[in-house]
Design a protein around this motif. Structure first.
Motif, PDB file in Angstrom:
ATOM      1  N   ASP A   1     -53.225  20.239 -39.549  1.00 24.70           N
ATOM      2  CA  ASP A   1     -52.555  20.677 -38.525  1.00 24.70           C
ATOM      3  C   ASP A   1     -51.721  19.230 -37.255  1.00 24.70           C
ATOM      4  O   ASP A   1     -51.917  19.133 -36.738  1.00 24.70           O
TER       5      ASP A   1
ATOM      6  N   ARG B   1     -52.543  20.826 -29.566  1.00 28.23           N
ATOM      7  CA  ARG B   1     -52.012  21.400 -29.735  1.00 28.23           C
ATOM      8  C   ARG B   1     -53.009  22.461 -30.739  1.00 28.23           C
ATOM      9  O   ARG B   1     -52.566  23.828 -30.398  1.00 28.23           O
ATOM     10  N   LYS B   2     -54.006  22.237 -31.162  1.00 28.17           N
ATOM     11  CA  LYS B   2     -54.686  22.902 -31.587  1.00 28.17           C
ATOM     12  C   LYS B   2     -55.397  23.972 -31.060  1.00 28.17           C
ATOM     13  O   LYS B   2     -55.968  25.600 -31.069  1.00 28.17           O
TER      14      LYS B   2
ATOM     15  N   SER C   1     -53.282  26.650 -29.605  1.00 24.40           N
ATOM     16  CA  SER C   1     -52.943  27.701 -30.204  1.00 24.40           C
ATOM     17  C   SER C   1     -54.324  29.050 -30.000  1.00 24.40           C
ATOM     18  O   SER C   1     -54.164  30.047 -30.763  1.00 24.40           O
TER      19      SER C   1
ATOM     20  N   TYR D   1     -53.897  30.575 -27.333  1.00 23.33           N
ATOM     21  CA  TYR D   1     -53.213  32.150 -26.774  1.00 23.33           C
ATOM     22  C   TYR D   1     -54.224  33.280 -27.851  1.00 23.33           C
ATOM     23  O   TYR D   1     -54.018  34.351 -27.734  1.00 23.33           O
TER      24      TYR D   1
ATOM     25  N   PRO E   1     -56.293  31.352 -35.509  1.00 23.70           N
ATOM     26  CA  PRO E   1     -55.348  30.969 -36.139  1.00 23.70           C
ATOM     27  C   PRO E   1     -55.662  30.183 -37.519  1.00 23.70           C
ATOM     28  O   PRO E   1     -55.483  30.506 -38.370  1.00 23.70           O
TER      29      PRO E   1
ATOM     30  N   GLN F   1     -48.324  29.352 -42.041  1.00 22.19           N
ATOM     31  CA  GLN F   1     -48.060  27.867 -41.246  1.00 22.19           C
ATOM     32  C   GLN F   1     -46.927  28.610 -40.515  1.00 22.19           C
ATOM     33  O   GLN F   1     -47.231  29.309 -39.174  1.00 22.19           O
ATOM     34  N   ALA F   2     -45.361  29.078 -40.927  1.00 20.53           N
ATOM     35  CA  ALA F   2     -44.343  29.283 -39.811  1.00 20.53           C
ATOM     36  C   ALA F   2     -45.103  30.656 -39.114  1.00 20.53           C
ATOM     37  O   ALA F   2     -43.681  30.978 -38.598  1.00 20.53           O
TER      38      ALA F   2
ATOM     39  N   LEU G   1     -47.816  32.064 -38.753  1.00 19.67           N
ATOM     40  CA  LEU G   1     -48.547  32.287 -37.322  1.00 19.67           C
ATOM     41  C   LEU G   1     -47.715  31.143 -36.591  1.00 19.67           C
ATOM     42  O   LEU G   1     -47.723  32.280 -34.765  1.00 19.67           O
ATOM     43  N   SER G   2     -46.413  31.006 -36.422  1.00 21.33           N
ATOM     44  CA  SER G   2     -45.894  29.726 -35.339  1.00 21.33           C
ATOM     45  C   SER G   2     -44.663  30.631 -34.724  1.00 21.33           C
ATOM     46  O   SER G   2     -43.891  30.306 -33.303  1.00 21.33           O
TER      47      SER G   2
ATOM     48  N   ASP H   1     -45.188  33.163 -30.889  1.00 22.37           N
ATOM     49  CA  ASP H   1     -45.988  34.188 -30.354  1.00 22.37           C
ATOM     50  C   ASP H   1     -46.966  34.616 -30.742  1.00 22.37           C
ATOM     51  O   ASP H   1     -48.108  36.042 -30.594  1.00 22.37           O
TER      52      ASP H   1
END
Length: 576
Positions: free
Chosen positions: A174, A239-240, A243, A246, A378, A397-398, A400-401, A404
């Protein structure tokens, strides 16, 4: 007259001006990087004698259609209606002070009318952050006077919030700092509902414009415990949280568009000093804290925490004391926090129960139903992508990012069209599609400066492309060319498109491979003799000859592995 040799020496001694400028710039950057690295090393050595503690309050706009205490739309105001052949339609605008209700403006005699739908995204947020939703909560008035709050108070839930006692797990993935643990559990003291203020636009030193469209928006304030101990961890936490909000559809906008703001509370104490005289959220023995208000980006959270920690250490090492105060962070003066006002406390705000709003009761069946319907957060998605789809952590991770979460949904649609993954945890299908979606398509979008959306290439077309390559009906280069054709808008069955563009793989016969290998050997006798004399030890020459075969053969028909086997059979007297 200069000889060729002397001219060469002269040119070597006097590099072109452009090259000199580039080398000077490179040297300058290297010097700056070195100086920055040295400053950071000195800073870390000093920090080794201190303990930094951070608590964070996050304010997030809920994904809801109405305000907290009025029926007015949260985003748009209908300014005109008209009838068409298909029925009623409306035009929308963002006219300042148009999306307001009398209560939003504190018109005398207006009363709050609680909008129960705001509870849906609020409860989803609380559950996703592992909080206990309270069966009964109450609203309070937080008194202060400012032009963005005409009533002279803000409605919030200070004493009896609707959710308590949550937590969030942070890991090195993270973005925790080097000094942080591998795994950090951050406690969440409470989550409370509250109304947003109006938006202020400063015109000059004497004039401010106030837009009350935002006034009364439904917010949640997420109050963490002071469990964070680095600037990187503070940014990772915010940041987490964003996420997660969202992922469970609790919020639709984040820091980048003003839908999420953070206040950070920072304190330092000498390492090993357990006798600090201050406490925060039940944690005792801390240094005096200061609060930095309204941080609107992850970078500003990290930079502000780091700058305030440095400032407090400077003050304490020089024999001074830290004052409890509210400070600001300005992009016009990066690296510095500035005093705004003395720190208000519970007494200053004169919290009191709001006499116009009844207690809020939330039935356990509502909570249970929302918990059962809660989308994966996430962390769960990351585990699923790695375990079930076989992706690496970096690729997961890519995915997921991006966009959106839109790219993830499209990826899953493509995989689903290729068939069930089955019990194989490291599914080849998931890995192959991941490579195409992330790397091949991602690179193509970058080079063509194309904005991705789910209708850019139909999921079935992408699935058919992957299937054709897996069945050896497309070579790698041909598949990439086909992807570009699809990106340019080609429609219809992918196999038909590939056939029309002459991209389908038609295997060469054994005779064709034999003739091609003989032609390459005859054209390069020296290299061929070296391979015959040294066998597989002459790897370079063998690769050279193989490269010649690949270049001379039809790229839509030749296979590198088969070509190498035939070449070795001819030169090394070994069967393919």
């Amino acid at each position: 007259m200069l000889s060729y040799r002397s001219t060469s020496v002269l040119l070597a001694d006097h590099a072109p001006l452009r090259k000199q400028l580039k080398e000077a710039a490179r040297a300058g950057r290297g010097k700056q990087d070195g100086e920055a690295s040295e400053r950071e090393r000195v800073r870390q050595e000093r920090l080794a004698n201190w303990e930094l503690t951070v608590g964070i309050e996050i304010h997030a706009q809920l994904n809801t259609g109405s305000k907290l205490f009025s029926r007015m739309s949260v985003s748009k105001y209908i300014v005109s209606h008209m009838l068409t052949d298909t029925g009623a339609s409306a035009e929308y605008t963002d006219v300042p002070n148009a999306a307001t209700w009398p209560f939003d403006l504190a018109v005398p005699g207006s009363q709050p009318l609680f909008q129960s739908p705001v509870l849906i995204p609020a409860i989803r947020a609380a559950l996703a952050l592992n909080c206990h939703v309270q069966p009964r909560s109450k609203f309070d008035r937080k008194h202060y006077f400012y032009h963005d709050q005409p009533a002279g108070y803000q409605i919030t839930q200070y004493y009896e919030p609707f959710a308590r006692d949550g937590h969030l797990i942070l890991t090195q993935q993270d973005g925790l700092g080097k000094t942080d643990a591998e795994r950090l559990e951050v406690g969440i003291k409470q989550i409370q509902l509250e109304q947003d203020t109006a938006k202020t636009q400063e015109q000059d030193e004497e004039t401010s414009l106030i837009d009350f469209n935002r006034s009364g928006h439904a917010l949640i304030e997420i109050i963490s415990l002071p469990h964070l101990h680095s600037a990187e961890a503070a940014a990772a936490y915010v940041r987490k949280v964003q996420s997660i909000l969202y992922a469970v559809d609790a919020a639709t906008t984040g820091m980048e568009v003003g839908g999420l703001r953070a206040d950070v509370n920072v304190s330092v104490r000498r390492l090993g000093d357990e006798n600090g005289s201050h406490s925060y959220s039940g944690v005792t023995g801390l240094g005096q804290r200061t609060e930095i208000k309204n941080l609107s980006s992850f970078k500003s959270v990290e930079d502000a925490v780091r700058a305030e920690a440095d400032r407090q250490i400077d003050v304490l090492e020089s024999g001074g004391t830290i004052e409890g105060e509210t400070r600001g962070w300005s992009l016009s003066s990066p690296g510095v926090t500035r005093r705004l006002r003395g720190k208000e406390g519970e007494v200053d705000y004169r919290y009191m129960p709001d006499p116009d709003i009844s207690p809020l009761y939330i039935h356990s069946e509502v909570v249970d139903q929302l918990r059962d319907q809660l989308p994966p957060v996430p962390e769960q998605l990351l585990d699923m992508l790695c375990a079930r789809y076989g992706l690496t952590v970096a690729d997961a991770q890519a995915l997921l990012s991006l966009d959106d979460g839109g790219r993830l949904l499209w990826y899953q649609d493509v995989v689903a069209r290729l068939g069930v993954l089955g019990n194989d945890a490291k599914s080849r299908i998931g890995v192959q599609v991941g490579n195409w979606v992330l790397h091949e398509l991602g690179a193509l979008l970058t080079t063509t400066e194309t904005q991705w959306h789910s209708d850019l290439i139909h999921a079935q077309q992408m699935a058919d492309l992957v299937s054709l390559q897996a069945e050896n009906k497309l070579t790698g280069p041909s598949a990439k060319r086909l992807l570009r054709i699809l990106l340019d808008g080609a429609t219809g069955p992918v196999a038909a498109i590939a056939e029309k563009e002459n991209l389908l793989f038609m295997p060469m016969t054994d005779e064709e491979y034999d003739n091609l290998a003989s032609a390459v050997i005859d054209a390069n006798p020296d290299e061929a003799d070296t391979v015959r004399a040294n066998g597989k030890q002459a790897k370079g020459k063998l690769k050279f000859l193989l490269g010649q075969m690949m270049r001379q053969g039809d790229r839509n028909r030749i296979e590198a592995q088969r070509a190498e086997m035939v070449l070795q059979a001819k030169l090394l007297q070994a069967g393919p």
